[in-house]
Write an enzyme that holds these catalytic residues in place. Structure first.
Site, PDB file in Angstrom:
ATOM      1  N   HIS A  78       0.845  -1.185   0.000  1.00 42.41           N
ATOM      2  CA  HIS A  78       0.000   0.000   0.000  1.00 42.41           C
ATOM      3  C   HIS A  78       0.882   1.237   0.000  1.00 42.41           C
ATOM      4  O   HIS A  78       2.028   1.206   0.467  1.00 42.41           O
ATOM      5  CB  HIS A  78      -0.926   0.001   1.227  1.00 42.41           C
ATOM      6  N   ASP A 131      -8.141  -4.362  -0.524  1.00 42.16           N
ATOM      7  CA  ASP A 131      -8.576  -4.922  -1.798  1.00 42.16           C
ATOM      8  C   ASP A 131      -8.322  -6.423  -1.885  1.00 42.16           C
ATOM      9  O   ASP A 131      -8.941  -7.117  -2.689  1.00 42.16           O
ATOM     10  CB  ASP A 131      -7.846  -4.228  -2.960  1.00 42.16           C
TER      11      ASP A 131
END
Length: 451
Positions: A329, A388
């Site tokens: 991320h 996700d």
């Protein structure tokens, strides 16, 4: 000229454009340009201040970036505390989060009841909107349909350009309430006109929560379980806001800073979220997992799975991008708090739906990927699973069609977008205008006959 001639010309022109778009990477270092508004250590360039959301994934100690466990705050309140609070009371939490993000404080029972009543009234689309703006113009892509529906809403607003806080708030509440309906009707139109399926147009219900309404609207029989609604509610809560620096929120602030209308700003945010590097990431995760499931004969064999993950990183397998989607991320390092909360619920649903083997595969990929990354890249960069990684799997277990994965993200994130738009216009009041340096050398103009 015929179409083939024009296509050939466009191809030649495209080569010219492509050649003119390449800038020597060394120039970025030479002029200290922050590509992607990122510093050399991966941290984001500080470009604004906000009171809406806080994303914490690392600490800066004596000028050095150091990994830390992730935290996400809404208006200063840890999202884990918010989730724990409403789940213990056995109620939905998304409406409470909407109120918190928009108004800056948690609602009491009366305020929350009033808010739910207003949102329930706003869910109904304007007269003629469904027929004229959705059913008569179906789209193969629901995000495209959602953006078009947002822009079309301008024409149904008697006061679209007023940027006073009161008017922007009214527009925001209407859009937040109507996004699930626009999404659901857009999906039904696509299924009918492009998939030759029956057309189901259900009316939204003012007495249902946002999550319940979504399941009510997209399912032919309107049926859903309480557990399904609770899980979808959690997903909405976790996606509602992620600071002003994420691509779609920043796009909202950039466009809003020009003083344009709410519909133009939110449509820009939808366009940003559609990208596979942002809201479309969970679809890439699902596609990657399906590829792994087909390529790896024994899903529990760590050696076989590690070898295949390594081939993905070496750009030899899957889409040859060299990415293990859902891992890593821009901000989070040691953990993504949203992923932790969602993973716990995903495991329970996997057990109930007989898909525990798949969940175990996800979990094993999550555990092995950091190790494989170090082995292949030769670096100790800290990476962990992001939200996700599990969200697409959760949607799949809920029976939600893949084409709705990213639109569902938009249904949730529009709350954050609206909050950032109002904060930008009411609090900053300065157009965002960063600088770009031209590095092209001076050229003389040559008359047409001499070229």
């Amino acid at each position: 000229m015929n179409k083939e001639d024009i296509s050939k010309i466009i191809g030649e022109w495209a080569s010219m454009v492509d050649g003119n778009c390449k800038i020597d990477p060394d120039f970025y270092s030479k002029y200290n340009v922050k590509r992607g508004l990122r510093n050399s250590d991966g941290t984001g360039v500080l470009v604004g201040l906000t009171e809406i959301g806080e994303v914490h994934g690392y600490i800066i100690d004596e000028g050095e970036k150091k990994p830390d466990y992730g935290r996400l705050g809404y208006r200063g309140i840890d999202v884990e505390d918010i989730v724990s609070g409403f789940q213990k009371e056995g109620r939905s939490g998304f409406e409470e989060v909407c109120y918190l993000l928009l108004f800056g404080e948690l609602p009491n029972e009366k305020s929350l009841s009033t808010f739910n009543s207003v949102m329930g009234q706003y869910r109904v689309l304007p007269e003629g909107f469904t027929e004229d703006m959705i059913l008569k113009a179906p789209s193969m892509d629901i995000m495209n349909k959602l953006a078009r529906s947002v822009l079309a809403s301008y024409s149904y607003d008697s006061n679209p350009d007023d940027t006073s806080v009161g008017n922007m708030l009214r527009q925001s509440l209407e859009l937040i309430a109507r996004f699930p309906v626009m999404m659901a009707y857009g999906y039904q139109a696509k299924s009918h006109y492009y998939g030759n399926k029956s057309l189901y147009i259900h009316n939204p219900r003012p007495d249902l929560s946002m999550a319940e309404n979504i399941l009510h609207l997209i399912r032919a029989d309107n049926k859903y379980t309480r557990a399904e609604a609770e899980l979808l509610d959690l997903v909405l809560v976790l996606h509602a806001e992620h600071g002003g620096g994420n691509n779609s929120a920043f796009a909202t602030r950039v466009v809003s800073s020009s003083g344009t209308d709410t519909y133009s700003a939110i449509a820009a945010a939808v366009g940003s979220l559609k990208g596979p590097k942002h809201g479309g990431a969970n679809l890439k995760v699902m596609s990657m997992i399906e590829n792994i499931k087909a390529a790896v004969s024994n899903w529990s064999d760590e050696e076989e799975l590690s070898a295949y993950l390594a081939s993905i990183l070496r750009k030899e397998a899957f889409d040859k991008s060299g990415l293990i989607y859902g891992m890593g991320h821009a901000v989070y390092t040691l953990s993504d708090p949203r992923c932790i909360l969602l993973k716990e619920k995903a495991q329970g649903l996997a057990r109930d739906t007989g898909r525990l083997d798949e969940f175990n595969l996800y979990e094993l990929i999550e555990r092995l990927s950091p190790r494989v990354f170090v082995q292949e890249k030769g670096t100790g960069k800290d990476i962990s699973a992001n939200v996700d990684f599990y969200s697409g799997f959760v949607y799949s277990m809920l029976g939600i069609p893949p084409e709705l994965y990213t639109p569902l993200f938009a249904v949730s994130r529009i709350v954050g977008w609206c909050a950032h738009r109002m904060e930008e216009l009411a609090g900053v009041q300065r157009i965002i205008r960063p600088a770009y340096k031209s590095i092209v050398k001076g050229k003389k103009y040559i008359p047409l006959k001499e070229r």
